[in-house]
Design a protein around this motif. Structure first.
Motif, short mmCIF file in Angstrom:
data_model
loop_
_atom_site.label_atom_id
_atom_site.label_comp_id
_atom_site.label_asym_id
_atom_site.label_seq_id
_atom_site.Cartn_x
_atom_site.Cartn_y
_atom_site.Cartn_z
N ALA A 32 0.83 -1.20 0.00
CA ALA A 32 0.00 0.00 0.00
C ALA A 32 0.86 1.26 0.00
CB ALA A 32 -0.93 0.00 1.22
N ILE A 33 1.95 1.24 0.78
CA ILE A 33 2.85 2.39 0.84
C ILE A 33 3.51 2.61 -0.52
CG2 ILE A 33 5.02 3.24 1.83
CD1 ILE A 33 4.16 1.80 4.45
N ALA A 34 3.93 1.52 -1.16
CA ALA A 34 4.57 1.63 -2.48
C ALA A 34 3.61 2.21 -3.51
CB ALA A 34 5.08 0.26 -2.93
N LYS A 35 2.33 1.85 -3.42
CA LYS A 35 1.33 2.34 -4.36
C LYS A 35 0.96 3.80 -4.09
CE LYS A 35 0.59 -1.31 -6.92
NZ LYS A 35 0.85 -1.30 -8.38
N LEU A 36 0.78 4.13 -2.83
CA LEU A 36 0.30 5.47 -2.48
C LEU A 36 1.43 6.50 -2.38
CD1 LEU A 36 -2.30 4.46 0.27
CD2 LEU A 36 -2.76 5.10 -2.10
N LEU A 37 2.64 6.03 -2.09
CA LEU A 37 3.78 6.93 -1.95
C LEU A 37 4.93 6.45 -2.84
CD1 LEU A 37 3.72 7.35 1.95
CD2 LEU A 37 2.85 8.97 0.26
N ARG A 39 7.12 7.96 -4.40
CA ARG A 39 8.36 8.71 -4.26
C ARG A 39 9.34 8.03 -3.31
NH1 ARG A 39 8.35 12.18 0.33
NH2 ARG A 39 6.41 12.06 1.54
N LEU A 40 8.85 7.06 -2.53
CA LEU A 40 9.72 6.36 -1.59
C LEU A 40 10.54 5.28 -2.27
CD1 LEU A 40 7.37 6.03 1.53
CD2 LEU A 40 9.06 7.80 1.02
N GLY A 41 10.25 5.01 -3.55
CA GLY A 41 11.09 4.08 -4.30
C GLY A 41 10.52 2.69 -4.48
N ARG A 88 11.48 1.37 9.28
CA ARG A 88 12.19 0.88 8.09
C ARG A 88 12.49 2.02 7.13
NH1 ARG A 88 10.50 0.10 3.09
NH2 ARG A 88 8.28 0.26 3.60
N ILE A 89 11.50 2.86 6.88
CA ILE A 89 11.68 3.97 5.93
C ILE A 89 12.69 4.98 6.48
CG2 ILE A 89 10.50 5.91 4.84
CD1 ILE A 89 7.96 4.12 4.82
N ASP A 90 12.61 5.26 7.77
CA ASP A 90 13.52 6.25 8.35
C ASP A 90 14.96 5.76 8.32
OD1 ASP A 90 14.10 8.70 9.46
OD2 ASP A 90 13.67 8.10 11.52
#
Length: 221
Positions: A32-37, A39-41, A88-90
């Motif tokens: 979900a994060i990859a789809k919605l954001l 820009r995070l790669g 993880r992202i930080d």
């Protein structure tokens, strides 16, 4: 009641099911994060995904032992899933995305309404809101007086961290907040000591803050 005290009363099936739930929700959250954001790669590596899934499942199981059938358990499951993703992202990007931080704050606040609907007093909810405001302001002041030490992402994350610590109690808010600083300071010292590639100012404080709230939530209720 302490974590060890609750371990004997929490059903083994509940702990196993919530541990498995956390393991399953982790890759779903990453997708979900990859789809919605974007820009995070995109999606992280397979090793990273497996690691975060295991950690998330372990924390969910620990929360199941700690809270049992408490209606607040759902809020802490949310903390496990989103908190591990934020850490993880930080660590990888030195970034705490606003949508995820805000989701943890607002969704956590909504889920903390469940105990009230179940008949609990408003005291814990009001203390949680006060804790969010107090820790946010504390981090904001530190960010202003120590430029380059604490980033605005950490300041924003202090809101949901304070929400969860405040829900547990005033002592948990105080010591959990201090523990986040201590763990972050140790991480910075290790970076200096071993001359890692990162500069001290680039050490991710978010994981330290999140680890502190999880530790206090599990061990000290």
């Amino acid at each position: 009641m302490t974590f060890l005290g609750n371990a004997g009363s929490a059903g083994t099936l509940l702990v196993a099911c919530l541990g498995l739930l956390g393991f399953i929700l982790s890759p779903f959250a990453e997708w979900a994060i990859a789809k919605l954001l974007p820009r995070l790669g995109g999606l992280p590596s397979t090793v990273s995904r497996v690691t975060t899934a295991i950690i998330t499942g372990f924390i969910c199981g620990a929360f199941a032992i700690r809270f049992g059938s408490d209606p607040a358990l759902s809020a802490f499951i949310l903390l496990a899933v989103l908190g591990v993703q934020l850490a993880r992202i930080d660590i990888s990007l030195h970034l705490l995305p606003n949508p995820l931080v805000l989701s943890l704050l607002l969704a956590g606040l909504v889920l903390f309404l469940l105990p009230v609907f179940a008949g609990a007093h408003w005291t814990e909810l009001l203390r949680a809101v006060a804790g969010a405001a107090m820790l946010f302001v504390s981090y904001l002041i530190l960010a202003i007086i120590t430029p380059g030490g604490i980033g605005m992402g950490d300041v924003k994350l202090a809101g949901p961290v304070g929400l969860y610590l405040g829900y547990l109690g005033w002592d948990q808010l105080l010591y959990g907040g201090l523990l986040g600083f201590i763990v972050g300071g140790i991480a910075s010292a290790l970076v200096l000591r071993f001359h890692l590639k990162e500069r001290p100012a680039e050490v991710a404080y978010g994981p330290s803050m999140l680890a502190a709230v999880v530790a206090v939530s599990v061990i000290w209720g």
